[in-house]
Scaffold this active site. Structure first.
Site, mmCIF file in Angstrom:
data_model
loop_
_atom_site.group_PDB
_atom_site.id
_atom_site.type_symbol
_atom_site.label_atom_id
_atom_site.label_comp_id
_atom_site.label_asym_id
_atom_site.label_seq_id
_atom_site.Cartn_x
_atom_site.Cartn_y
_atom_site.Cartn_z
ATOM 1 N N ARG A 103 -26.351 1.183 24.080
ATOM 2 C CA ARG A 103 -24.965 0.761 24.308
ATOM 3 C C ARG A 103 -24.988 -0.174 25.495
ATOM 4 O O ARG A 103 -25.377 0.225 26.602
ATOM 5 C CB ARG A 103 -24.056 1.966 24.557
ATOM 6 C CG ARG A 103 -22.682 1.581 25.046
ATOM 7 C CD ARG A 103 -21.677 2.691 24.999
ATOM 8 N NE ARG A 103 -21.245 2.964 23.642
ATOM 9 C CZ ARG A 103 -20.112 3.585 23.325
ATOM 10 N NH1 ARG A 103 -19.296 3.979 24.268
ATOM 11 N NH2 ARG A 103 -19.790 3.818 22.061
ATOM 12 N N HIS A 130 -19.552 -2.959 16.782
ATOM 13 C CA HIS A 130 -19.745 -1.507 16.902
ATOM 14 C C HIS A 130 -20.027 -0.982 15.478
ATOM 15 O O HIS A 130 -19.179 -0.341 14.858
ATOM 16 C CB HIS A 130 -18.490 -0.870 17.509
ATOM 17 C CG HIS A 130 -18.664 0.541 17.971
ATOM 18 N ND1 HIS A 130 -19.877 1.211 17.934
ATOM 19 C CD2 HIS A 130 -17.765 1.434 18.491
ATOM 20 C CE1 HIS A 130 -19.710 2.439 18.408
ATOM 21 N NE2 HIS A 130 -18.449 2.596 18.746
ATOM 22 N N GLN A 133 -19.653 2.825 14.347
ATOM 23 C CA GLN A 133 -18.264 3.269 14.197
ATOM 24 C C GLN A 133 -17.720 2.869 12.823
ATOM 25 O O GLN A 133 -17.161 3.690 12.101
ATOM 26 C CB GLN A 133 -17.405 2.634 15.305
ATOM 27 C CG GLN A 133 -15.933 2.982 15.205
ATOM 28 C CD GLN A 133 -15.656 4.445 15.529
ATOM 29 O OE1 GLN A 133 -16.054 4.904 16.586
ATOM 30 N NE2 GLN A 133 -14.972 5.147 14.641
ATOM 31 N N ASP A 225 -7.263 -0.255 18.103
ATOM 32 C CA ASP A 225 -8.242 0.054 19.159
ATOM 33 C C ASP A 225 -7.603 -0.378 20.486
ATOM 34 O O ASP A 225 -6.590 -1.080 20.498
ATOM 35 C CB ASP A 225 -9.553 -0.704 18.878
ATOM 36 C CG ASP A 225 -10.658 -0.406 19.880
ATOM 37 O OD1 ASP A 225 -10.566 0.630 20.583
ATOM 38 O OD2 ASP A 225 -11.604 -1.210 19.988
ATOM 39 N N CYS A 265 -10.633 4.313 16.692
ATOM 40 C CA CYS A 265 -12.003 4.750 16.954
ATOM 41 C C CYS A 265 -12.075 5.732 18.128
ATOM 42 O O CYS A 265 -13.044 6.469 18.241
ATOM 43 C CB CYS A 265 -12.888 3.544 17.222
ATOM 44 S SG CYS A 265 -12.359 2.616 18.653
ATOM 45 N N ARG A 293 -18.543 10.560 12.604
ATOM 46 C CA ARG A 293 -19.594 9.836 13.323
ATOM 47 C C ARG A 293 -20.905 10.616 13.193
ATOM 48 O O ARG A 293 -21.977 10.043 12.991
ATOM 49 C CB ARG A 293 -19.228 9.690 14.818
ATOM 50 C CG ARG A 293 -18.022 8.835 15.114
ATOM 51 C CD ARG A 293 -18.268 7.376 14.824
ATOM 52 N NE ARG A 293 -19.393 6.829 15.551
ATOM 53 C CZ ARG A 293 -19.360 6.389 16.821
ATOM 54 N NH1 ARG A 293 -18.231 6.410 17.498
ATOM 55 N NH2 ARG A 293 -20.455 5.884 17.404
HETATM 56 N N1 NVA Z 1 -13.399 -1.698 21.821
HETATM 57 C C1 NVA Z 1 -13.686 -0.515 22.571
HETATM 58 C C2 NVA Z 1 -14.327 0.507 21.708
HETATM 59 C C3 NVA Z 1 -14.654 1.808 22.376
HETATM 60 C C4 NVA Z 1 -15.343 2.774 21.453
HETATM 61 C C5 NVA Z 1 -14.598 -0.874 23.742
HETATM 62 O O1 NVA Z 1 -15.527 -1.660 23.543
HETATM 63 O O2 NVA Z 1 -14.376 -0.364 24.843
HETATM 64 N N1 CP Z 2 -15.566 5.517 19.355
HETATM 65 C C1 CP Z 2 -16.572 5.595 20.248
HETATM 66 O O1 CP Z 2 -17.590 4.907 20.122
HETATM 67 O O2 CP Z 2 -16.388 6.496 21.240
HETATM 68 P P1 CP Z 2 -17.254 6.631 22.585
HETATM 69 O O3 CP Z 2 -17.011 5.360 23.360
HETATM 70 O O4 CP Z 2 -16.734 7.841 23.264
HETATM 71 O O5 CP Z 2 -18.701 6.759 22.187
#
Ligand code: NVA
Ligand code: CP
Length: 317
Positions: A103, A130, A133, A225, A265, A293
């Protein structure tokens, strides 16, 4: 499927269909208490430069359920490209673990790690996409609607990593997707171009709009989101102004089909992109999404880590 899973485009539409079928079976087995130890002895490394609840826990639990184990490394430990180069991190990790979930911020870092790694790299979220997801969201929609082709999805909010992965997924599976975002917050141009090209082959319909009502009209799925993704916190105040009117609330849900599935998400910023009333309401399936997930990613782990031999470690003389 390719060696790495950095974007949904690393799967063919046929792979995607096959993996979703497998996820349904694996979920049913898990819920029936049947254990499958296909990853016995395998270790997954999680390199996370941003916080996480769902992605971290589901990958760690998934590995244990499949007989393997995992090790979590936070930004402080690894400091990709700061404490040592991205390539050197790959060259170390491949000697010890069997796969990496990364990540990070820039998608290019995930590509660089993958390019230098003999073990599979799974994208656990970058600024661009992502894929884990949206792959598991496809499982959730399939379970609830019994099909994906022709399902009408309205995505309301930021043209961010989630929107980009939805564009690819919808295009690959022949869905009808309308992304409604404020001007200046559209999805990534090259992802959109790729999705439109794929849509021609699958019959998918992809539309970018600036009216949330347009996305909600007749929608089977209403997806949103956060307005401010991880890493963009400094833009928070500006974004709250720009995204006013792009909230999934009771009025917007009323514009969709009566049995619309409301998806997010998570984490949600209640009162910003979605109201409590909707998030906790009868159309919301956000916690089913979160559950899936786990099941969906176990399929990815099996496909990528199962049966793959680690690069041979050197032996002492
Ligand atoms: N778009 C959000 C998704 C979190 C799972 C982010 O990147 O923070
Ligand atoms: N939806 C998602 O990826 O959640 P986290 O950021 O908690 O992993």
């Amino acid at each position: 499927m390719t060696k790495h899973f950095l974007t949904l485009a690393d799967m063919s539409p046929a792979d995607l269909g096959r993996h979703l079928k497998r996820a349904i079976k694996l979920k049913a087995d898990t819920l029936a208490g049947k254990r499958n130890k296909s990853l016995e002895g395998k270790i997954l490394g999680l390199v996370f430069e941003k916080p996480s609840l769902r992605t971290r826990v589901t990958f760690e639990v998934g590995m244990r359920q499949l007989g393997g184990d995992s090790i979590y490394l936070s930004a402080q430990e690894v400091q990709l490209g700061v404490r040592e180069s991205v390539a050197d991190v790959a060259r170390n990790l491949e000697r010890w673990v069997d796969g990496i979930v990364l990540r990070t911020f820039r998608h290019e870092v995930a590509e660089e790690l993958a390019r230098n790694s003999s073990i599979p790299v799974i994208n656990g979220l970058t600024d661009l996409v992502h894929p884990c997801q949206v792959f598991s969201d496809m499982l959730t929609v399939l379970e609830k609607r019994g099909r994906l082709k022709g399902v009408r999805v309205g995505y309301v909010g930021d043209g961010n990593n989630l929107a980009n992965s939805w564009l690819l997924g919808a295009a690959m599976l022949g869905m009808e997707l309308t992304v409604a975002c404020p001007k200046g917050y559209e999805p990534d141009r090259s992802v959109l171009r790729d999705a439109k090209k794929r849509a021609k082959e699958t019959g998918a319909k992809i539309t970018i709009a600036h009216s949330p009502e347009k996305a909600a009209r007749n929608a089977d799925v209403l997806y949103t989101d956060v307005w401010t993704s991880m890493g963009k916190e400094k833009e928070g105040a500006r974004r709250r102004v720009a995204f006013k009117g792009f909230q999934v609330n009771g009025a917007l849900v009323a514009a969709a089909k009566k049995d619309v599935l409301v998806m997010h998400c998570l984490p949600a910023h209640r009162g910003e992109e979605i109201t409590d009333e909707v998030l906790d309401g009868p159309n919301s399936i956000v916690f089913d999404q979160a559950e899936n997930r786990l099941h969906a990613q176990k399929v990815l782990l099996e496909a990528l880590l199962g049966g793959r031999k680690k690069k041979k470690a050197t032996r002492g003389k």
